[in-house]
Design a protein around this motif. Structure first.
Motif, PDB file in Angstrom:
ATOM      1  N   TRP A   1       3.951   4.707   5.749  1.00 19.10           N
ATOM      2  CA  TRP A   1       3.381   3.385   5.966  1.00 19.10           C
ATOM      3  C   TRP A   1       3.099   3.214   7.451  1.00 19.10           C
ATOM      4  N   ASP A   2       2.380   2.168   7.777  1.00 19.07           N
ATOM      5  CA  ASP A   2       2.049   1.907   9.176  1.00 19.07           C
ATOM      6  C   ASP A   2       3.319   1.426   9.881  1.00 19.07           C
TER       7      ASP A   2
ATOM      8  N   GLY B   1       3.272  -1.773  11.550  1.00 18.52           N
ATOM      9  CA  GLY B   1       2.713  -2.861  10.761  1.00 18.52           C
ATOM     10  C   GLY B   1       3.742  -3.906  10.364  1.00 18.52           C
ATOM     11  N   SER B   2       3.240  -5.106  10.042  1.00 16.89           N
ATOM     12  CA  SER B   2       4.132  -6.156   9.587  1.00 16.89           C
ATOM     13  C   SER B   2       3.286  -7.155   8.844  1.00 16.89           C
ATOM     14  N   PHE B   3       3.913  -8.016   8.068  1.00 14.61           N
ATOM     15  CA  PHE B   3       3.138  -9.098   7.463  1.00 14.61           C
ATOM     16  C   PHE B   3       3.856 -10.417   7.684  1.00 14.61           C
TER      17      PHE B   3
ATOM     18  N   ASP C   1       8.491  -6.798   9.682  1.00 12.26           N
ATOM     19  CA  ASP C   1       7.905  -5.481   9.846  1.00 12.26           C
ATOM     20  C   ASP C   1       8.286  -4.558   8.689  1.00 12.26           C
ATOM     21  N   TYR C   2       7.376  -3.654   8.406  1.00 11.99           N
ATOM     22  CA  TYR C   2       7.568  -2.747   7.269  1.00 11.99           C
ATOM     23  C   TYR C   2       8.814  -1.885   7.433  1.00 11.99           C
TER      24      TYR C   2
END
Lengths: 361, 314
Positions: free
Chosen positions: B140-141, B144-146, B154-155
């Motif tokens: 995964w990135d 990255g986070s959402f 964060d992931y």
């Protein structure tokens, strides 16, 4: 005539020297020790100085771990406390070395006694883990405390004075000392001083081992409940063991500070604690002989491994320390598995062989 | 509030990883009463092995301070699985060749030997892979986070929590329902009786160590992912998982997990809110906080949250 002194009374068991040969051995050992600084070069002299520091701390470790059976992983913390106490007392307050030394020991002992209450409640594993915690806490407090007071976490140790600030030839450890036609370099003077300290520590340890206090510790180590039934106070005994052990570690720390002009926190990490456990194991758990020889052999082994490294098929990229670890720690594991008494066990076996000769046993 | 939520997730992720490490300690302690001080180096070993297996051959410079790793380029899942397998095998080998000969000797000796083995293992890792920080890749990135309720999650943290949860549940089910689990429980309750009943105690002990080693690999890998890179100091995290083991009670797996989650959250919250309040002594205070908590517990409740109280018998 018996080949060795028979133990026929209680007093025999307490003797410092069971027979003549122990006396002879000690005299030979001291003579070898005295002649060493005249033969060795500066490099080996500095290693010998480190070895003598290690002897003092290892005797402390042996009293706590070998005699009283309390596994401590925080020995490095007490060394650090001693070293910084000595550095601050000597550097900032200008106290002479002979005062710094017991002061460093006392500070370490006070902190050690503060751990005492935990030691009374905990055993084995729990204590090992608490002392790891102690090591990290002491490091944190020292690092940040030094930042606050001095603005840096390293100190220079300018206390190369012995009795007074006046730099006469005998008192100063920076100048050579001419005496009766001989000239002693600063390192040689340091060696002789440390030698006396190490010998004194070993004597102290030996006296503890053969006296009431030491036997109480060993009883607590072997079975604390049974010891309590026999009238030994386990709490008090562990307390005493912690106090003496951390005092000696503090003194060793002060010696370390004295031998190193710049003092940093880096060497006082968990690795140092493990190394002291290793020395105790190597020499043989439970005897002063083991502590002294374990410390001497362990410290001298690393430069030896460096020299061996060119003979052994190691890649060039290995540092001497890595070579020492790779050669030495598997050896220590074998010691633990097959020779629990360590170097002492080997020595006893050789001695027994020659005592019984020409018979096998 | 968003800040708090972010800290909470980050703390839970750290706690989940501490819990994985602590579980490795507890599993071994329950089976053989040995505290495995080599566990931290098993973490490092697993993580470094993963990097080596997973990194594509001859990658270029990857960002600041990273070195290129000439790896095998295996797919991520395969590399993870192999790393668990090999680390488990190393742990089982430690049990078989170093600790089995010590049966019947004082426990103190077994503990010291694990210390020494950890030392040796660390040196080996240093020799084979060097002591530079190596970048660890993720499918995964990793940056990255959402956004959830205004907080950035964060992931990496979520992946760590998920991985830990999967392992806990499967370990719990295994220990409760499978034959191996029953044998493991039998051994931890009484080795001699187990032997008398015909349980292959040695083999089960080896398997226990294998499982602990596999856990070590996973925790090492996700700790590496958390910092985006793996270096030799990764194993020191194991030293910070000790307090979780003690606070939870040395022989309670559930206690260790709960304590680790609490300590993880506390650590991150302390780093976020308390450090700044402490002035000069606040620098890295969160790193020693678990030890402070541990010492409080040892004074007031030495057997931890769920540990069994030891009864002295003559």
């Amino acid at each position: 005539m018996p080949t060795r002194a028979l133990v026929t009374s209680y007093a025999d068991d307490l003797k410092l020297f069971p027979d003549m040969w122990h006396r002879v051995g000690l005299v030979v050992f001291i003579l070898l020790g005295l002649s060493f600084p005249l033969l060795a070069n500066d490099y080996w002299l500095s290693i010998a100085n480190n070895a003598l520091i290690a002897v003092v701390a290892a005797v402390g470790m042996m009293i706590l771990t070998g005699f009283a059976g309390q596994v401590s992983m925080g020995h490095a913390a007490f060394l650090a406390l001693g070293a910084y106490t000595a550095a601050i007392a000597g550097g900032t307050f200008g106290l002479p070395f002979w005062l710094c030394l017991p002061l460093a020991g006392l500070v370490a002992a006070v902190i050690g006694l503060m751990v005492g209450p935990f030691a009374l409640r905990l055993e084995g594993l729990y204590l090992a883990i608490v002392t790891i915690g102690l090591l990290f806490l002491v490091e944190h407090l020292l690092r940040n405390g030094l930042e606050v007071v001095f603005g840096k976490d390293y100190l220079s140790v300018p206390m190369h004075t012995w009795f007074s600030a006046g730099g006469d030839e005998l008192g100063s450890f920076r100048q050579p000392w001419s005496f009766a036609g001989m000239t002693l370099s600063p390192d040689q003077k340091l060696y002789l001083l440390f030698g006396v300290l190490a010998l004194g520590t070993a004597y102290l340890g030996k006296n503890i081992a053969r006296s009431n206090a030491g036997r109480a510790m060993m009883a607590v180590r072997d079975r604390d409940l049974a010891a309590a039934v026999l009238g030994v106070n386990p709490a008090q005994t562990k307390f005493v063991a912690f106090g003496i052990s951390s005092f000696l570690a503090g003194v060793a720390g002060a010696m370390y500070a004295f031998a190193h002009p710049v003092l940093t926190l880096e060497p006082f990490n968990i690795k140092m604690s493990i190394e002291y456990i290793a020395m105790v194991v190597l020499g043989g758990v439970g005897t002063i002989f083991g502590a002294v020889w374990g410390a001497l052999v362990y410290t001298v082994f690393q430069p030896l491994a460096e020299m061996l490294g060119s003979v052994l098929p190691f890649p060039q990229s290995f540092s001497s320390e890595q070579q020492a670890i790779l050669l030495f720690f598997p050896l220590l594991c074998f010691f633990l598995m097959f020779e629990p008494l360590g170097l002492l066990g080997i020595w006893l076996r050789i001695k027994r062989y020659f005592l019984a000769w020409p018979f096998r046993y | 509030m968003q800040e708090f939520l972010q800290y909470l997730i980050s703390g839970l992720a750290l706690g989940a990883l501490y819990a994985l490490v602590a579980l490795g300690f507890v599993v071994i302690y329950r089976a053989s009463q040995v505290f495995n001080f080599a566990h931290g180096e098993l973490l490092t070993f697993g993580a470094v092995l993963m990097v080596w297996l997973n990194s594509p051959p001859q990658v270029g410079e990857l960002g600041l301070g990273s070195v290129s790793v000439d790896g095998l380029g295996l797919p991520w899942g395969v590399a993870l699985f192999l790393s668990m397998l090999v680390t488990g095998a190393v742990a089982a080998a430690i049990e078989r060749f170093a600790l089995r000969p010590l049966v019947g000797r004082p426990i103190f000796v077994a503990i010291i030997i694990t210390l020494f083995i950890g030392f040796i293992l660390r040196t080996f890792v240093m020799l084979i892979w060097g002591n530079d920080a190596m970048p660890i890749l993720t499918p995964w990135d990793s940056m990255g986070s959402f956004e959830l309720a205004g907080a950035m999650l964060d992931y990496n943290s979520l992946a760590a929590i998920a991985a830990a949860a999967v392992l806990f549940v499967s370990f719990g089910l295994m220990i409760r329902f499978t034959r191996l689990g029953i044998l493991m429980r039998a051994i931890s309750s009484d080795q001699e009786t187990s032997l008398a009943l015909g349980i292959p105690v040695g083999r089960i002990l080896g398997l226990t160590w294998f499982i602990a080693g596999a856990f070590a690999a996973v925790s090492g890998i996700f700790l590496g992912v958390r910092d985006y890179s793996v270096d030799l100091n990764l194993g020191f995290v194991a030293l910070r998982a000790f307090p979780a083991v003690i606070v939870g009670g040395l022989d309670s797996a559930l206690g260790a997990v709960i304590a680790a989650l609490i300590l993880g959250v506390l650590e991150v919250l302390t780093a976020g809110y308390v450090n700044a309040e402490l002035g000069a002594f606040g620098k890295n205070f969160h790193m020693v906080l678990p030890y402070v908590v541990m010492i409080f517990f040892l004074v007031f409740k030495p057997y931890g949250l769920f540990g069994t109280k030891k009864v002295e018998r003559l």
